[in-house]
Design a protein around this motif. Structure first.
Motif, PDB file in Angstrom:
ATOM      1  N   ARG B 265       0.835  -1.205   0.000  1.00  0.00           N
ATOM      2  CA  ARG B 265       0.000   0.000   0.000  1.00  0.00           C
ATOM      3  C   ARG B 265       0.870   1.255   0.000  1.00  0.00           C
ATOM      4  NH1 ARG B 265      -5.328   1.177   3.806  1.00  0.00           N
ATOM      5  NH2 ARG B 265      -6.189   2.819   2.510  1.00  0.00           N
ATOM      6  N   GLU B 266       1.987   1.169   0.740  1.00  0.00           N
ATOM      7  CA  GLU B 266       2.916   2.311   0.731  1.00  0.00           C
ATOM      8  C   GLU B 266       3.422   2.583  -0.687  1.00  0.00           C
ATOM      9  OE1 GLU B 266       4.762   2.058   5.249  1.00  0.00           O
ATOM     10  OE2 GLU B 266       5.866   1.207   3.564  1.00  0.00           O
ATOM     11  N   SER B 268       2.155   1.683  -3.462  1.00  0.00           N
ATOM     12  CA  SER B 268       1.105   2.033  -4.420  1.00  0.00           C
ATOM     13  C   SER B 268       0.962   3.550  -4.533  1.00  0.00           C
ATOM     14  CB  SER B 268      -0.227   1.411  -4.017  1.00  0.00           C
ATOM     15  OG  SER B 268      -0.784   2.105  -2.906  1.00  0.00           O
ATOM     16  N   ALA B 269       1.410   4.257  -3.491  1.00  0.00           N
ATOM     17  CA  ALA B 269       1.286   5.714  -3.498  1.00  0.00           C
ATOM     18  C   ALA B 269       2.168   6.364  -4.570  1.00  0.00           C
ATOM     19  CB  ALA B 269       1.658   6.272  -2.123  1.00  0.00           C
TER      20      ALA B 269
ATOM     21  N   LYS C 268      -0.493  11.407  -1.751  1.00  0.00           N
ATOM     22  CA  LYS C 268       0.444  10.283  -1.691  1.00  0.00           C
ATOM     23  C   LYS C 268       0.944  10.055  -0.264  1.00  0.00           C
ATOM     24  CE  LYS C 268       2.039  10.549  -6.476  1.00  0.00           C
ATOM     25  NZ  LYS C 268       3.146  10.833  -7.399  1.00  0.00           N
ATOM     26  N   GLN C 271      -1.765   8.219   1.531  1.00  0.00           N
ATOM     27  CA  GLN C 271      -1.840   6.807   1.141  1.00  0.00           C
ATOM     28  C   GLN C 271      -0.727   6.002   1.824  1.00  0.00           C
ATOM     29  OE1 GLN C 271      -3.960   4.943  -0.054  1.00  0.00           O
ATOM     30  NE2 GLN C 271      -3.266   3.500  -1.601  1.00  0.00           N
ATOM     31  N   ARG C 272       0.447   6.600   1.953  1.00  0.00           N
ATOM     32  CA  ARG C 272       1.541   5.900   2.638  1.00  0.00           C
ATOM     33  C   ARG C 272       1.250   5.786   4.128  1.00  0.00           C
ATOM     34  NH1 ARG C 272       4.906   9.329  -0.706  1.00  0.00           N
ATOM     35  NH2 ARG C 272       5.459   8.104  -2.542  1.00  0.00           N
ATOM     36  N   ALA C 275      -1.077   3.008   5.155  1.00  0.00           N
ATOM     37  CA  ALA C 275      -0.690   1.633   4.796  1.00  0.00           C
ATOM     38  C   ALA C 275      -0.592   0.810   6.067  1.00  0.00           C
ATOM     39  CB  ALA C 275       0.649   1.637   4.057  1.00  0.00           C
ATOM     40  N   GLY C 276      -1.058  -0.418   6.005  1.00  0.00           N
ATOM     41  CA  GLY C 276      -1.001  -1.280   7.163  1.00  0.00           C
ATOM     42  C   GLY C 276      -2.143  -1.065   8.143  1.00  0.00           C
TER      43      GLY C 276
END
Lengths: 305, 317, 507
Positions: B265-266, B268-269, C268, C271-272, C275-276
């Motif tokens: 997911r990281e 994908s940014a 962005k 989104q990071r 994550a998780g």
């Protein structure tokens, strides 16, 4: 002038396309201009000076026309110094009466012609009609185009007829009425405008006033844009006259905004822009007096000719 | 097929000098398990291989250990196929998915054998193949319907006609389920391509046999080259390439590993690719198929156009 | 009294038939008098606290920051700077309201609250428009005619969905996500608040919304309306702050969903950051929309569409049509018409009803725009700006266009977010499609042609979430909005906008 050589003419079936919704949106945008204080007063004076004061009725008499002419020269004597209207607009049979009545005032006499309002007459009749009006003293001739021929796609016929009437006008300025309410689409309004301008019109005019809808802001916008494109192409200025349906000064000022933002300074004069109207003048006068006195006005204080 | 890596066969020289098997047993032709890129079956450009084994410790095959460059080549192939595939009539895509099911049905026995080789019981293997065939049929039917379900004509308050339709997002990279090596792969792939996308799939690492064989089904189904590309190899090695490629529009990861999910997911940014984790789906259940899977790799496009005469209907213009 | 004006009545001269020597004069003797909207119809308090759990609460951070009118550089008010403890309090209030009130409420009752908020926005429309213009610098004509009515309409639209969700997702049950953390930008402060809040609470979620640093006031007015509406405490919490406040909201473990509108860079980062986690996200980010004019287009309407496409809201619009592609055969004519139209655009006091282009939202944004104007000139593009006068104080930028622009110029690739248009030319359909799609963004696009089959070809092939054919910059609550590629994901508005705030369970 004679008609330009036909080899230079555009293909009228290929005139620019018009998107109606876009035109309506643009036209609506002009109405959001807020015209206040001195801008309003100056605008109203300009409007008054651009009016073609009109009577076009079967029951018109010399008496009626004379009264109208007096109103044209003396819009509201309670406030001297107001500008007169631009012209008186009458049937050919009334031209002589009107010409005499406004003599020396500088107010022009416009006559409708060419079997106004339907235009359903042979060309020679239309030419005679025109010549008669001019001989009677008309400074300006308001002709109608042959809408039937236009719808049939006989663009050359329409073009030639306008050119012939232009020739018959001699020194008189020719206003070409498209009768946009009978054309059906803005694409056709644009096409008819282009035909009229190329054929020698000095002015293009929306309507006879006998058909609904008459002048609208979207229709007028399309015609102003046609004038602008023609001007860029030829360097020749063409006048614009919306007629019918403009009876309130607020609406007239919206039209003025439209002229200012589409064509600019040079058209903000009765040499190049007219309102064909009968009841507009009094509403403008009432607003002018309201601006000057700060008091809302009553129709009882303004003569109704 | 794929029974063993080395078949012993003792040969002797006959009197007339010709080679002759000592027994009547025919020498089996072994299958080479290659990868599938752009409608062709190359070996990995790296020349590497790995040897997955089943639970009994039996070696399954020398399987291509695909590299990042294989993935790169596969993305190029997938990108090249997008406009053709997404531009096809939905009806045509539907026919091709149906054709896949036909082809799979015809080679059923081979898939059952491979699944058994990969530790399935016969009954379970048959069930998986049957379900995989039915799933292709299911999505074949959706190709020309999901758009109707998920589109709308929007009643805007101005003189405009306005509609929203789903449209393929583009290239999708997929790390297929590790467990249900055939059904999982088919279940993830089918909605992606039914919607007009193209994809690069990393097959089950430990059970790759039927994934490779499935690419032969694809190859004989009138599916244009590049629409589906299947690699074999190691998730650990390839996962990050699958998700950080700038020319990939969406990534699907079907395993539960939370560290991998987080890092995917990281990454994908980087180009804001769409990312989906199908880690809780039971592919055998009814929830294993749905038009909402198709919707995941669709973009909603809304188109406006003026309409004459709405506001002033009856009043001319 | 006379209105006759002294000037030549003769036709302008033409030189050898060259029409480019002919010019229209838009600096007219008849001009518009100032028509300022009155500030007295709106009240702004000297200080605003945080709207948490239905109450105005002092920030635990004890900090406030000032908000300015970009047209005058005068301070309008000061607002609380929410720290992480404040964010925590707001999220807990939202969680409590979600668990105990909102998710249990009968949907039709939920709907009525939202309808009521919509009506109250309409009732206070004038006040909201004035404050929007004072705080953000946009022309009062736009806040009055676009931002505020569209915001109210958005609440109206989504209110009706609250008790009809079973019709939205065939064969699925839509279940709310929980607490939505929402972060909005400064270009449409009230409207973006409506875009975020309305669908979230209609689907049964509760909300913590953070306003943009430079434009907090209308969202705080909206908080007053929400308070007055009787919406249960904690369903909508509105907090103010800068980037750190937003980060605290994004990273708060109690948040189930992030909805963000803003720059692609920050999108962005979000989104990071999530994550998780279990957090869902919708991101509505930047754009560099292509607006394409073919030679058979309705040209005057196309020109108007281009003008609205790039100069609406000072160009502070993520879907602005900032890349204009004109077919070469009509390029000269279109550019001339654009320049004529630019001449009648009025830049100045946003409170004046006749202003077309207001103040640039902040000093830093003005610097960004000016940086790009410099880049454009250095890249060899030809810059043209309208000649209108600018006020002395405040942040201003004239409507500007660049011609002789190449696809590889930065002004043709990067989002400027100002009233700056890059004009490029093309020859064929395939060429322009390729150029239009040649961008990391994909939010919106426009095409102008009279030919129906070409429209469908173009709209199908353009990679963007919103395509305007023979129109531009149209919005409606019933119409989904959102991007492809780096313009983000998820849709706001319409049926499709509901999906951003629910999970779908099998029935």
């Amino acid at each position: 002038m004679g008609a330009p050589s036909s080899t230079l003419l555009p293909q009228f079936s290929l005139t620019p396309r018009i998107d109606q919704v876009g035109v309506e949106e643009r036209a609506a945008r002009f109405t959001t201009r807020s015209i206040k204080k001195e801008a309003k007063l100056n605008g109203l004076l300009l409007v008054l000076n651009m009016i073609d004061l009109t009577t076009l009725e079967g029951k018109d008499t010399a008496g009626k026309v004379k009264q109208l002419c007096y109103k044209a020269m003396h819009p509201h004597d309670a406030y001297p110094g107001l500008p007169g209207v631009a012209a008186i607009c009458v049937y050919p049979s009334m031209v002589k009466v009107a010409k005499k009545a406004v003599d020396g005032s500088g107010i022009k006499i416009a006559s409708v012609a060419t079997a106004f309002p339907s235009g359903q007459a042979p060309r020679d009749v239309k030419i005679r009609d025109t010549k008669y009006a001019v001989n009677e003293g008309a400074d300006e001739v308001d002709m109608v185009i042959s809408r039937g021929k236009f719808h049939e796609g006989e663009y050359n016929y329409v073009f030639d007829e306008i050119a012939a009437i232009k020739e018959a006008c001699g020194e008189a300025r020719l206003k070409v009425i498209l009768e946009t309410g009978e054309l059906g689409t803005l694409d056709k309004v644009r096409r008819a405008s282009d035909i009229a301008m190329h054929a020698g019109a000095d002015f293009i005019k929306t309507s006879t006033g006998k058909i609904q809808p008459a002048a609208t802001m979207p229709v007028t916008l399309v015609m102003l844009e046609a004038i602008r494109d023609f001007y860029y192409k030829t360097g020749k200025m063409i006048g614009m006259k919306p007629a019918g349906g403009i009876s309130k000064s607020k609406l007239a000022v919206h039209y003025l905004v439209m002229v200012k933002e589409v064509l600019g300074e040079d058209w903000l004069t009765n040499q190049w822009f007219r309102f064909g109207a009968s009841s507009l003048a009094n509403d403008v006068l009432m607003q002018i007096v309201k601006e000057k006195t700060g008091v809302y006005q009553s129709a009882n204080y303004f003569s109704i000719d | 097929m794929g029974k063993t890596l080395v078949n012993k066969s003792s040969l002797t020289i006959s009197e007339n000098g010709l080679e002759k098997p000592t027994s009547s047993k025919r020498l089996e032709v072994l299958k080479t398990y290659k990868i599938y890129i752009g409608g062709q079956f190359p070996r990995t450009e790296s020349g590497r291989y790995y040897v997955p084994t089943n639970e009994a410790g039996k070696k399954l095959a020398n399987v291509c250990l695909s590299s990042r460059k294989d993935f790169r080549n596969a993305v190029v192939a997938a990108r090249g196929a997008v406009s053709g595939w997404s531009g096809r009539a939905a009806f045509n895509r539907s026919q091709i998915l149906y054709r896949m099911a036909e082809m799979l049905e015809g080679r059923k026995a081979q898939f059952i054998d491979e699944l058994i080789e990969q530790d399935n019981t016969k009954a379970k293997a048959e069930k998986e193949v049957n379900l995989a065939i039915d799933r292709l049929i299911y999505y074949a039917g959706w190709c020309d319907k999901f758009q109707q379900i998920f589109s709308s004509v929007n009643p805007v308050a101005s003189s405009h006609f306005n509609f929203s339709v789903p449209e393929a997002t583009g290239v999708v990279s997929i790390i297929a389920p590790q467990g249900d090596s055939l059904l999982g792969l088919v279940s993830v792939m089918a909605p992606v391509i039914a919607g007009g996308n193209t994809c690069v799939i990393l097959a089950s690492e430990t059970k790759p046999l039927c994934s490779v064989t499935f690419s032969e089904v694809l190859h004989s189904s009138d599916l244009p080259g590049g629409v589906v590309n299947i690699l074999t190899g190691k998730i650990q090695e390839l996962a990050s390439w699958f998700v950080d490629h700038m020319d990939v529009n969406a990534t699907i990861y079907c395993e539960k590993d939370s560290n991998t999910q987080k890092s995917m997911r990281e990454k994908s940014a980087l180009n804001l690719k769409r990312i989906f984790f199908y880690d809780k789906v039971n592919w055998y259940s009814a929830a294993g198929q749905s038009p909402y899977f198709i919707l995941d790799t669709q973009e909603i496009k809304t188109t406006w156009h003026p309409v004459e005469n709405i506001a002033s209907a009856g009043a001319g213009y | 009294m006379s209105v006759t004006k002294k000037k030549s009545r003769t036709n302008p001269k033409r030189e050898n038939g060259k029409s480019n020597t002919i010019k229209l004069k838009f600096d007219t003797s008849w001009s518009y008098a100032p028509a300022p909207e009155s500030k007295s119809a709106a009240s702004i308090k000297p200080q605003y606290d945080l709207f948490i759990n239905g109450e105005w609460q002092k920030p635990l951070s004890k900090k406030y920051f000032e908000t300015f009118n970009p047209a005058t550089e005068e301070k309008l008010s000061e607002v609380a700077d929410a720290g992480s403890a404040d964010v925590d309090k707001a999220v807990k209030a939202a969680r409590n309201a979600y668990d105990n009130v909102w998710k249990k409420m009968v949907p039709k009752e939920r709907a009525k609250y939202i309808f009521r908020i919509a009506r109250m926005i309409q009732e206070r429309a004038r006040e909201l428009a004035i404050i929007e213009t004072l705080d953000g610098g946009k022309p009062i004509r736009e806040s009055r005619d676009f931002d505020v009515p569209t915001a109210a309409n958005h609440f109206f639209y989504y209110a009706g969905w609250a008790d009809k969700l079973e019709y939205a997702f065939p064969n699925r049950k839509a279940v709310p996500l929980g607490v939505a953390g929402q972060i909005i930008p400064w270009n449409f402060p009230l409207l973006m608040a409506a875009w975020k809040i309305a669908p979230a609470i209609a689907t049964g979620n509760t909300v913590v919304l953070k306003t943009a640093e430079s434009t907090p006031l209308t969202a705080l007015k909206l908080a007053e309306i929400i308070e007055e509406s009787g919406l249960p405490p904690g369903v909508v919490n509105i907090i103010t702050g800068a980037g750190e406040t937003g980060a605290a909201l994004v990273n708060h473990p109690g948040v189930d969903k992030i909805a963000f509108t803003g720059s692609t860079d920050v999108g962005k980062i979000i989104q990071r950051a999530i994550a998780g986690t279990h957090k869902k996200a919708t991101l509505e980010l930047g754009g560099k929309a292509a607006n394409i004019i073919f030679d058979d287009a309705p040209i005057d309407q196309a020109v108007e569409g281009v003008i609205n496409g790039i100069y609406f809201n000072q160009g502070h619009v993520c879907c602005a049509g900032s890349r204009l592609y004109v077919q070469e055969s009509i390029a000269k004519e279109v550019i001339r018409k654009l320049k004529d139209r630019m001449s009648s655009l009025i830049v100045g006091d946003p409170m004046d009803k006749n202003t077309d282009i207001g103040a640039i939202n902040s000093r830093s944004q003005l610097e960004t725009i000016q940086k790009y104007l410099k880049i454009g000139r250095e890249e060899g593009a030809e810059m043209y700006e309208s000649g209108c006068p600018l006020p002395g104080k405040g942040y201003w930028c004239r409507p500007t266009l660049f011609t002789n622009v190449a696809q590889s110029n930065r002004i043709a690739q990067e989002e400027i977010f100002g009233p700056v248009l890059s004009v490029l030319t093309f020859r064929t359909d395939d060429e322009v499609i390729e150029k239009a799609n040649n961008s990391p963004y994909g939010l919106s696009a426009g095409v102008w042609t009279d030919k129906g089959s070409k429209i469908f070809n173009m709209t199908r092939r353009m990679r963007a979430g919103v395509i305007w054919a023979n129109t531009f910059n149209k919005f409606d609550p019933s119409s989904p909005f959102g991007g492809y590629k780096e313009s983000g994901f998820g849709r706001e508005g319409g049926l499709h906008g509901l999906a951003a705030y629910v999970t779908l369970e099998n029935v």
